[in-house]
Design a protein around this motif. Structure first.
Motif, mmCIF file in Angstrom:
data_model
loop_
_atom_site.group_PDB
_atom_site.id
_atom_site.type_symbol
_atom_site.label_atom_id
_atom_site.label_comp_id
_atom_site.label_asym_id
_atom_site.label_seq_id
_atom_site.Cartn_x
_atom_site.Cartn_y
_atom_site.Cartn_z
ATOM 1 N N ILE A 22 -20.115 -91.635 -71.147
ATOM 2 C CA ILE A 22 -21.200 -92.651 -70.942
ATOM 3 C C ILE A 22 -20.588 -93.803 -70.331
ATOM 4 C CG2 ILE A 22 -22.829 -94.263 -72.426
ATOM 5 C CD1 ILE A 22 -23.047 -92.085 -74.543
ATOM 6 N N PRO A 23 -21.431 -94.478 -69.208
ATOM 7 C CA PRO A 23 -22.799 -94.162 -69.051
ATOM 8 C C PRO A 23 -22.936 -93.304 -67.926
ATOM 9 C CG PRO A 23 -22.055 -96.141 -67.898
ATOM 10 C CD PRO A 23 -20.814 -95.438 -68.665
ATOM 11 N N THR A 24 -21.999 -92.566 -67.313
ATOM 12 C CA THR A 24 -22.285 -91.520 -66.172
ATOM 13 C C THR A 24 -22.982 -90.298 -66.638
ATOM 14 O OG1 THR A 24 -20.108 -90.322 -66.592
ATOM 15 C CG2 THR A 24 -20.114 -92.225 -65.014
ATOM 16 N N LEU A 25 -23.016 -90.032 -67.993
ATOM 17 C CA LEU A 25 -23.466 -88.714 -68.666
ATOM 18 C C LEU A 25 -23.007 -87.549 -67.848
ATOM 19 C CD1 LEU A 25 -27.080 -90.353 -69.329
ATOM 20 C CD2 LEU A 25 -24.854 -90.079 -70.945
ATOM 21 N N ALA A 26 -21.973 -87.534 -67.411
ATOM 22 C CA ALA A 26 -21.404 -86.155 -67.012
ATOM 23 C C ALA A 26 -20.379 -85.657 -68.065
ATOM 24 C CB ALA A 26 -20.757 -86.519 -65.528
#
Length: 266
Positions: free
Chosen positions: A237-241
């Motif tokens: 988080i926050p890239t959510l990869a």
């Protein structure tokens, strides 16, 4: 238990209509309370537009998310939208039933989702920060409820197999199951899919109902698809990869399922 069946087919005498009638009867015989949202019979308004928010200034720029949030927060939603939201909150399980048209749900059901899934109800829920990106994908307003698809397809099962020309059925349904259902919190059950629907005779229909009945009997006991929760630590988080050590080497839809499960498609 309470079951909401959201149904989209324009012909009551179709295979879908017969399966809907069977499903309602089977669920009620099992002691469940059933509500049905028959979208074509309801003449459901499909398009999300400024008419959904009559309290907004007529000359204001239409902003779907902002106008949806304002209407939801202030009790200004249209009655048809609010009624469907109440049904969702009432239900312990939700079944979406539809024919597979052009690799997705009919437009009228997509419109049901777009209008009923208001900002603050199905999305835009929870804290959004560098530590947490909202209550979604396993959390949210509809968490703790179950959801399942009943889908009819005209093609052969092999057309939707792992090497079929149409692509694997699990991939085709992923945006609906993971996006439309898992996103606001549902535990998503393996779908019930029937194929070659224009070739269903009486014997095949009886077998189809038997298979569907068995699936409905396990609506509250079968294991859901093990989608990865967003806020459980698998995602950065926050890239959510996905973290690099989670499902290494896997990409695409399959990477977001925690473990492989046997196909429950029938």
């Amino acid at each position: 238990m309470n079951v909401l069946l959201v149904y989209a087919h324009p012909e009551p005498r179709s295979l879908n209509g017969s399966l809907r009638n069977f499903a309602i009867k089977r669920l009620e015989q099992a002691g469940h309370e059933v509500q049905v949202s028959d979208l074509y019979a309801m003449h459901w308004k499909s398009a999300l537009d400024a008419q959904d928010y009559p309290a907004r200034p007529a000359d204001a720029r239409f902003n779907p998310a902002a106008d949806s949030a304002h209407a939801f927060e202030n009790g200004l939603q249209r009655e048809d939208i609010e009624l469907e939201q109440r049904k969702l909150l009432w239900a312990d399980a939700v079944i979406l039933q539809f024919p597979l048209w052009w690799f997705s749900m009919p437009a009228i059901m997509k419109g049901w989702v777009e209008r009923v899934y208001a900002y603050g109800f199905a999305y835009g829920v929870g804290e959004h920060s560098d530590a947490r990106w909202g209550d979604r994908y396993g959390e949210g307003t509809l968490a703790g409820k179950r959801a399942m698809l009943i889908v009819t397809a005209g093609g052969w099962a092999s057309h939707y197999g792992p090497r079929g020309i149409n692509g694997p059925i699990d991939d085709i349904l992923f945006p609906i199951q993971h996006g439309t259902l898992y996103y606001p919190g549902f535990d998503v059950l393996p779908p019930f899919v029937s194929y070659r629907t224009d070739r269903i005779d009486e014997a095949a229909f009886a077998a189809l109902c038997d298979a569907l009945g068995k699936r409905l009997d396990t609506l509250f006991s079968v294991e859901p698809i093990p989608f990865r929760p967003q806020n459980s630590g698998d995602y950065v988080i926050p890239t959510l990869a996905l973290r690099s050590d989670i499902a290494p080497g896997k990409v695409g839809f399959a990477a977001h399922v925690a473990e492989s499960i046997g196909s429950a498609v029938e």
